[in-house]
Design an enzyme around this catalytic site. Structure first.
Site, PDB file in Angstrom:
ATOM      1  N   HIS A  99       0.850  -1.196   0.000  1.00 15.66           N
ATOM      2  CA  HIS A  99       0.000   0.000   0.000  1.00 15.66           C
ATOM      3  C   HIS A  99       0.889   1.250   0.000  1.00 15.66           C
ATOM      4  O   HIS A  99       1.987   1.247   0.576  1.00 15.66           O
ATOM      5  CB  HIS A  99      -0.897  -0.016   1.246  1.00 15.66           C
ATOM      6  CG  HIS A  99      -1.923   1.057   1.213  1.00 15.66           C
ATOM      7  ND1 HIS A  99      -1.654   2.344   1.592  1.00 15.66           N
ATOM      8  CD2 HIS A  99      -3.209   1.041   0.793  1.00 15.66           C
ATOM      9  CE1 HIS A  99      -2.744   3.078   1.427  1.00 15.66           C
ATOM     10  NE2 HIS A  99      -3.700   2.314   0.943  1.00 15.66           N
ATOM     11  N   GLU A 148      -3.618   3.022  -6.984  1.00 19.57           N
ATOM     12  CA  GLU A 148      -3.992   4.042  -6.019  1.00 19.57           C
ATOM     13  C   GLU A 148      -3.026   5.208  -6.099  1.00 19.57           C
ATOM     14  O   GLU A 148      -1.932   5.143  -5.518  1.00 19.57           O
ATOM     15  CB  GLU A 148      -3.900   3.482  -4.608  1.00 19.57           C
ATOM     16  CG  GLU A 148      -4.407   2.079  -4.492  1.00 19.57           C
ATOM     17  CD  GLU A 148      -4.698   1.723  -3.060  1.00 19.57           C
ATOM     18  OE1 GLU A 148      -5.801   1.248  -2.829  1.00 19.57           O
ATOM     19  OE2 GLU A 148      -3.838   1.960  -2.203  1.00 19.57           O
TER      20      GLU A 148
HETATM   21  P1  PGA Z   1      -9.276   6.336   0.839  1.00 15.84           P
HETATM   22  O1  PGA Z   1      -8.099   5.272   0.946  1.00 15.84           O
HETATM   23  O2  PGA Z   1     -10.484   5.596   0.334  1.00 15.84           O
HETATM   24  O3  PGA Z   1      -9.424   6.866   2.221  1.00 15.84           O
HETATM   25  O4  PGA Z   1      -8.819   7.364  -0.136  1.00 15.84           O
HETATM   26  C1  PGA Z   1      -7.906   4.372  -0.105  1.00 15.84           C
HETATM   27  C2  PGA Z   1      -6.738   3.497   0.218  1.00 15.84           C
HETATM   28  O5  PGA Z   1      -5.772   3.964   0.829  1.00 15.84           O
HETATM   29  O6  PGA Z   1      -6.759   2.311  -0.082  1.00 15.84           O
END
Ligand code: PGA
Length: 229
Positions: A99, A148
């Site tokens: 992540h 992401e």
């Molecule tokens: P968020 O986080 O939905 O708060 O933007 C997404 C993630 O970090 O997977």
């Protein structure tokens, strides 16, 4: 209608008591409202909450899988503070690897993350490999990719669905067709704008997953929305 993933990432949030409340309220908000056959829902909780979350899923008869948010790159043994694949596999079936927050705050890079993917595979855990661009080396054994972009995480400003679609296509091409999810400020108000895309295979949801009603609403919309493949 295609099958999609909806993955909650609680990050470093919630206690045992709050976990019980979340599952009770999520159950109440989804019962008779979500078509579970169209969605794989995975809730990735902090390690200490895995046992109680598993108990809540069983008690409420939910069709929900559990995931961890990290895995040790080492086997079991003298690695203080680490949680290894064998321990996780006792309690969960999925694991998030790489992540953006692991990369940013803990300095994790693709070479270390590849070792983590190998550990996950060793214990038959499904790995969700996160990248914030198309420039990463994605291990062959990673099963799901989650795109992401840093700037969209936790900011309330998601990336444009057309841009996500383009990146998802590129990532699919590079990985010979692995499922690609999108994460970054997805909520019940904007998920529909991504849900029509045949190239986006689901979502990794942070902030909006902390509220059981909001997460249930995302699940409901995904289980009724139609697109072609
Ligand atoms: P968020 O986080 O939905 O708060 O933007 C997404 C993630 O970090 O997977």
């Amino acid at each position: 209608m295609k099958h999609r993933f909806l993955i909650a990432n609680w990050k470093s949030n919630k206690t045992v008591h709050e976990t019980k409340t979340w599952f009770r309220e999520f159950h109440a908000a989804t019962v008779d409202r979500v078509d579970w056959s169209k969605l794989s829902i995975v809730v990735c909780v902090p390690f200490p909450l895995l046992p109680i979350a598993g108990q809540c899923i069983a008690d409420h008869g939910l069709t929900v899988e559990l995931g961890a948010q990290d895995i040790s790159r080492f086997p079991g043994g003298s690695y203080t503070g680490e949680v290894n694949g064998r321990q996780i596999a006792d309690l969960a079936r999925f694991v998030i690897i790489g992540h953006t927050e692991r990369r940013k705050y803990f300095g994790e890079r693709d070479d270390v993350l590849a070792e983590k993917v190998a550990r996950a595979r060793e214990f038959a855990l499904h790995s969700v490999y996160c990248v914030n661009s198309t420039g990463h080396e994605i291990p062959d054994d990673a099963e799901i990719v989650s795109y992401e972009p840093d700037w969209a995480i936790g900011t309330g400003t998601p990336e444009d669905p057309k841009d996500v679609e383009f990146i998802a296509e590129t990532l699919k091409y590079h990985t010979k067709g692995k499922p690609v999810l999108y994460g970054g400020s997805v909520d019940a108000d904007n998920v529909a704008s991504f849900a029509q895309s045949p190239t986006i295979d689901g979502f990794l949801v942070g902030s909006a997953s902390l509220d059981p009603a909001a997460f249930a609403e995302i699940a409901r919309q995904l289980s009724v929305s139609h697109h072609t493949s």
